[in-house]
Motif scaffolding. Structure first.
Motif, PDB file in Angstrom:
ATOM      1  N   PRO A 192       0.837  -1.270   0.111  1.00  0.00           N
ATOM      2  CA  PRO A 192      -0.058  -0.072  -0.052  1.00  0.00           C
ATOM      3  C   PRO A 192       0.889   1.206   0.198  1.00  0.00           C
ATOM      4  N   ARG A 193       2.126   1.180   0.136  1.00  0.00           N
ATOM      5  CA  ARG A 193       2.870   2.580   0.489  1.00  0.00           C
ATOM      6  C   ARG A 193       3.414   2.982  -1.164  1.00  0.00           C
ATOM      7  N   ILE A 194       2.918   1.874  -2.166  1.00  0.00           N
ATOM      8  CA  ILE A 194       3.410   2.487  -3.548  1.00  0.00           C
ATOM      9  C   ILE A 194       2.003   3.237  -4.193  1.00  0.00           C
ATOM     10  N   ASP A 195       2.281   4.475  -4.279  1.00  0.00           N
ATOM     11  CA  ASP A 195       0.971   5.454  -4.588  1.00  0.00           C
ATOM     12  C   ASP A 195       0.605   5.178  -6.286  1.00  0.00           C
ATOM     13  N   MET A 196       1.625   5.020  -6.872  1.00  0.00           N
ATOM     14  CA  MET A 196       1.488   4.932  -8.320  1.00  0.00           C
ATOM     15  C   MET A 196       1.926   3.624  -9.048  1.00  0.00           C
ATOM     16  N   ILE A 197       1.248   3.078  -9.770  1.00  0.00           N
ATOM     17  CA  ILE A 197       1.726   1.713 -10.616  1.00  0.00           C
ATOM     18  C   ILE A 197       1.540   1.927 -12.066  1.00  0.00           C
ATOM     19  N   SER A 198       2.437   1.954 -13.115  1.00  0.00           N
ATOM     20  CA  SER A 198       2.276   1.956 -14.577  1.00  0.00           C
ATOM     21  C   SER A 198       2.486   0.680 -14.927  1.00  0.00           C
ATOM     22  N   VAL A 199       1.680   0.243 -15.613  1.00  0.00           N
ATOM     23  CA  VAL A 199       1.460  -1.209 -16.351  1.00  0.00           C
ATOM     24  C   VAL A 199       0.949  -1.203 -17.846  1.00  0.00           C
ATOM     25  N   SER A 200       1.410  -2.278 -18.656  1.00  0.00           N
ATOM     26  CA  SER A 200       0.854  -2.233 -19.990  1.00  0.00           C
ATOM     27  C   SER A 200       0.530  -3.703 -20.346  1.00  0.00           C
ATOM     28  N   ALA A 201      -0.688  -3.881 -20.976  1.00  0.00           N
ATOM     29  CA  ALA A 201      -1.276  -4.928 -21.485  1.00  0.00           C
ATOM     30  C   ALA A 201      -0.442  -5.876 -22.168  1.00  0.00           C
ATOM     31  N   HIS A 202       0.531  -5.280 -23.091  1.00  0.00           N
ATOM     32  CA  HIS A 202       1.042  -6.259 -24.141  1.00  0.00           C
ATOM     33  C   HIS A 202       2.363  -6.945 -23.509  1.00  0.00           C
ATOM     34  N   LYS A 203       2.673  -6.561 -22.078  1.00  0.00           N
ATOM     35  CA  LYS A 203       3.760  -7.272 -21.535  1.00  0.00           C
ATOM     36  C   LYS A 203       3.357  -8.584 -20.741  1.00  0.00           C
ATOM     37  N   ILE A 204       1.804  -8.461 -20.768  1.00  0.00           N
ATOM     38  CA  ILE A 204       1.209  -9.805 -20.147  1.00  0.00           C
ATOM     39  C   ILE A 204       0.401 -10.667 -20.986  1.00  0.00           C
ATOM     40  N   TYR A 205       0.623 -10.649 -22.384  1.00  0.00           N
ATOM     41  CA  TYR A 205       0.001 -11.534 -23.274  1.00  0.00           C
ATOM     42  C   TYR A 205      -1.402 -10.968 -23.734  1.00  0.00           C
ATOM     43  N   GLY A 206      -1.395  -9.582 -23.487  1.00  0.00           N
ATOM     44  CA  GLY A 206      -2.701  -8.781 -23.867  1.00  0.00           C
ATOM     45  C   GLY A 206      -2.356  -8.101 -25.166  1.00  0.00           C
ATOM     46  N   PRO A 207      -3.149  -7.305 -25.519  1.00  0.00           N
ATOM     47  CA  PRO A 207      -3.214  -6.326 -26.696  1.00  0.00           C
ATOM     48  C   PRO A 207      -2.280  -5.064 -26.475  1.00  0.00           C
ATOM     49  N   LYS A 208      -1.785  -4.690 -27.607  1.00  0.00           N
ATOM     50  CA  LYS A 208      -0.859  -3.495 -27.673  1.00  0.00           C
ATOM     51  C   LYS A 208      -1.943  -2.318 -27.551  1.00  0.00           C
ATOM     52  N   GLY A 209      -1.435  -1.095 -27.071  1.00  0.00           N
ATOM     53  CA  GLY A 209      -2.330  -0.044 -27.062  1.00  0.00           C
ATOM     54  C   GLY A 209      -3.201   0.448 -25.761  1.00  0.00           C
ATOM     55  N   VAL A 210      -2.889  -0.570 -24.928  1.00  0.00           N
ATOM     56  CA  VAL A 210      -3.701   0.019 -23.582  1.00  0.00           C
ATOM     57  C   VAL A 210      -2.943  -0.444 -22.478  1.00  0.00           C
ATOM     58  N   GLY A 211      -2.984   0.415 -21.357  1.00  0.00           N
ATOM     59  CA  GLY A 211      -2.196   0.053 -20.019  1.00  0.00           C
ATOM     60  C   GLY A 211      -3.179   0.807 -18.841  1.00  0.00           C
ATOM     61  N   ALA A 212      -2.496   1.039 -17.743  1.00  0.00           N
ATOM     62  CA  ALA A 212      -3.143   1.538 -16.988  1.00  0.00           C
ATOM     63  C   ALA A 212      -2.227   2.441 -15.760  1.00  0.00           C
ATOM     64  N   LEU A 213      -2.650   3.356 -15.202  1.00  0.00           N
ATOM     65  CA  LEU A 213      -1.943   4.005 -14.110  1.00  0.00           C
ATOM     66  C   LEU A 213      -2.826   3.819 -12.827  1.00  0.00           C
ATOM     67  N   ILE A 214      -2.300   2.942 -11.879  1.00  0.00           N
ATOM     68  CA  ILE A 214      -3.147   2.719 -10.824  1.00  0.00           C
ATOM     69  C   ILE A 214      -2.801   3.793  -9.661  1.00  0.00           C
ATOM     70  N   MET A 215      -3.630   4.374  -9.062  1.00  0.00           N
ATOM     71  CA  MET A 215      -3.245   5.541  -8.220  1.00  0.00           C
ATOM     72  C   MET A 215      -4.029   5.164  -6.907  1.00  0.00           C
ATOM     73  N   ARG A 216      -3.285   4.772  -5.833  1.00  0.00           N
ATOM     74  CA  ARG A 216      -4.003   4.531  -4.634  1.00  0.00           C
ATOM     75  C   ARG A 216      -4.100   5.684  -3.856  1.00  0.00           C
ATOM     76  N   ARG A 217      -5.304   5.854  -3.199  1.00  0.00           N
ATOM     77  CA  ARG A 217      -5.552   6.898  -2.284  1.00  0.00           C
ATOM     78  C   ARG A 217      -4.719   7.005  -1.176  1.00  0.00           C
ATOM     79  N   ARG A 218      -3.964   7.770  -0.471  1.00  0.00           N
ATOM     80  CA  ARG A 218      -3.359   7.916   0.783  1.00  0.00           C
ATOM     81  C   ARG A 218      -4.150   8.898   1.862  1.00  0.00           C
ATOM     82  N   ASP A 219      -4.540   8.012   2.945  1.00  0.00           N
ATOM     83  CA  ASP A 219      -5.580   8.667   3.947  1.00  0.00           C
ATOM     84  C   ASP A 219      -6.616   9.210   3.300  1.00  0.00           C
ATOM     85  N   TYR A 220      -7.237   8.678   2.295  1.00  0.00           N
ATOM     86  CA  TYR A 220      -8.605   8.800   1.569  1.00  0.00           C
ATOM     87  C   TYR A 220      -8.162  10.115   0.614  1.00  0.00           C
ATOM     88  N   GLN A 221      -7.076  10.534   0.453  1.00  0.00           N
ATOM     89  CA  GLN A 221      -6.589  11.610  -0.547  1.00  0.00           C
ATOM     90  C   GLN A 221      -6.175  11.206  -1.814  1.00  0.00           C
TER      91      GLN A 221
END
Length: 377
Positions: A192-221
Motif C-alpha cells: 500500500p505504500r506504492i502510490d502509483m503503478i504503471s502497467v501495459s497489457a502487451h507485456k502480459i499476453y494482452g493487446p498493444k495500445g492499452v495500459g493503466a496508471l493505478i493510483m492509490r489513495r493515501r489517507d483517503y486523498q
C-alpha cells in the motif's frame, strides 16, 4: 520457423485474450460512454469488469485504476502530472535511478528544464539499486520517488518493498514502472505504500495500445495529479478520450489469466532458462546481473569475442532476440543500464537479451551454439 525470444519487448497474445478482443471489436462494439442504450451499458460493464481484475492484481480499488495507452503514457502522467503540485508546495526534487526506462528518464529531463532537481541513484554491479541509497537521496523537499519494479534489459527485480519500508515516514509519493513485473512478481505491487503503478497489457499476453496508471489513495486523498490532456472528462478527468473497450476487455482477461497462472508460467520459464544456460555453458557466457534476483524468463549476457550485432544476424532465421530495449532500437546506442552497472565496453557491445514465456516453442540450442561459435572472433 523463427522462434520468438524477445518477450521483454512484447508478448504473444493469449488465445482467450484474442477471442475477447475480437468479440468486442466486431459484436459488442458499443461506446462505454453511451448511456442511452444497451450497447453502451454492456460496454461500460465490460470495462468495469476489466478494471476490477486489474485492481485485484495489485490489491487496489476499482476507482484507482485509470486506463491509458500503456506504461509510457502512465509514466508521463505520474511524473509530469505532479509538476503543478510540486511547484505550489515548493517540492521540486525527485529521486529515481540510472537504470529506468526512457519513459521515466525523459519526463524527468523535461521537469529539470523547468526548474526541478533530479537525483538518479546508480545500481550495484549486480543490477539492483540499494534501498539505503534511495533513502539517503531523499530530502525534505522530495516530491516523488520513482523506481522500476523489474528492469526491462536485465530482468533484475528491484527491492521495492525495502525501499518503501525505509520511506514509510516520508511524505514523498512513490511510483513504480511495473511494465515488466505486473502479473509476474505479484506480492510487490500489493504494497500500500506504492502510490502509483504503471502497467501495459502487451507485456502480459494482452493487446498493444492499452495500459493503466493505478493510483492509490493515501489517507483517503487522491494523488494530486494534473491531467496532461483535456476534453471529455473520461477516467476521472485524468485521461480524456473514448475508451478502447476491446483493448480494455483484453487487458482484463490477460490480467485474470496472469493472476491465475503466474506460478505455473514461472515454472515453465525457469525450466527453459535452465536449458538455455546449460546449452550456452561451453561458451562461458557472462551473465549481467544476479540470476537469484532475476525473473525466470530473461537472461542478459555476453560472450567473450562475440559481437551482439553479428550474433543477432547469425541467428536471425532461428531465433528473434535483441541487444537492448525495443523502445530505443531504431539506432543502436550502448545500453545506459549496462553502463550504469559498470560493465566494460566490450561486455556492453556484446550484450544479448533473450526473453521467453510459457507460450515459447522449443529451441534447437545445439544449432544456436554452433552458429555462435562460427561468429566468434
Amino acid at each position: 520457423m523463427t522462434v520468438y525470444l524477445d518477450c521483454n519487448a512484447t508478448t504473444p497474445m493469449e488465445p482467450l485474450v484474442r477471442d475477447a478482443v475480437l468479440k468486442y471489436m466486431a459484436k459488442e462494439f458499443g461506446n462505454a460512454g453511451s448511456r442511452t442504450h444497451e450497447f453502451g451499458t454492456r460496454a461500460k460493464q465490460a470495462v468495469q469488469k476489466a478494471r476490477d481484475k486489474i485492481a485485484e492484481m495489485v490489491a487496489a480499488k476499482r476507482e484507482e485504476v485509470i486506463f491509458t495507452s500503456g506504461a509510457t503514457e502512465s509514466n508521463n502522467l505520474a511524473i509530469l502530472g505532479l509538476k503543478e503540485y510540486g511547484e505550489q508546495n515548493h517540492k521540486r526534487h525527485i529521486v529515481s535511478t540510472q537504470i529506468e526506462h526512457k519513459a521515466v528518464l525523459e519526463p524527468l529531463v523535461a521537469l529539470e528544464k523547468v526548474g526541478f532537481e533530479v537525483t538518479l541513484v546508480p545500481p550495484t554491479k549486480e543490477g539492483w539499486v540499494e534501498p539505503e541509497a534511495i533513502k539517503e537521496a531523499v530530502r525534505e523537499d522530495t516530491l516523488l520517488v520513482s523506481v522500476m519494479q523489474v528492469n526491462n534489459e536485465t530482468g533484475i527485480i528491484q527491492p521495492i518493498a525495502k525501499m518503501t519500508e525505509l520511506l514509510a515516514e516520508h511524505p514523498a509519493y512513490f511510483h513504480t514502472d511495473a511494465a515488466q513485473g505486473f502479473g509476474k512478481d505479484i506480492t510487490t505491487l500489493r504494497n500500500p505504500r506504492i502510490d502509483m503503478i504503471s502497467v501495459s497489457a502487451h507485456k502480459i499476453y494482452g493487446p498493444k495500445g492499452v495500459g493503466a496508471l493505478i493510483m492509490r489513495r493515501r489517507d483517503y486523498q487522491k494523488v494530486p495529479l494534473t491531467p496532461l490532456m483535456y476534453g471529455g472528462g473520461q477516467e476521472r478527468g485524468l485521461r480524456p478520450g473514448t475508451l478502447p473497450v476491446h483493448l480494455i476487455v483484453g487487458f482484463g482477461v490477460a490480467t485474470e489469466l496472469a493472476l491465475k497462472n503466474f506460478q505455473e508460467r514461472a515454472n515453465i520459464c525457469r525450466a527453459f532458462r535452465d536449458q538455455a544456460l546449460e546449452a550456452l555453458a561451453p561458451l562461458k557466457p557472462i551473465i549481467h546481473g544476479d540470476l537469484d534476483h532475476t525473473l525466470s524468463h530473461v537472461i542478459n549476457f555476453s560472450i567473450a569475442g562475440l559481437d551482439s550485432e553479428a550474433a543477432i544476424l547469425a541467428l536471425k532465421k532461428m531465433i528473434a532476440i535483441s541487444n537492448g530495449s525495443a523502445c530505443t532500437s531504431s539506432s543502436y546506442t550502448p545500453s545506459h543500464v549496462l553502463k550504469a552497472m559498470n560493465l566494460s565496453d566490450t561486455e556492453i557491445q556484446g550484450a544479448l537479451r533473450i526473453s521467453w514465456c510459457h507460450l515459447t516453442e522449443s529451441v534447437d540450442w545445439t544449432e544456436i551454439v554452433k552458429r555462435l561459435k562460427e561468429v566468434l572472433f
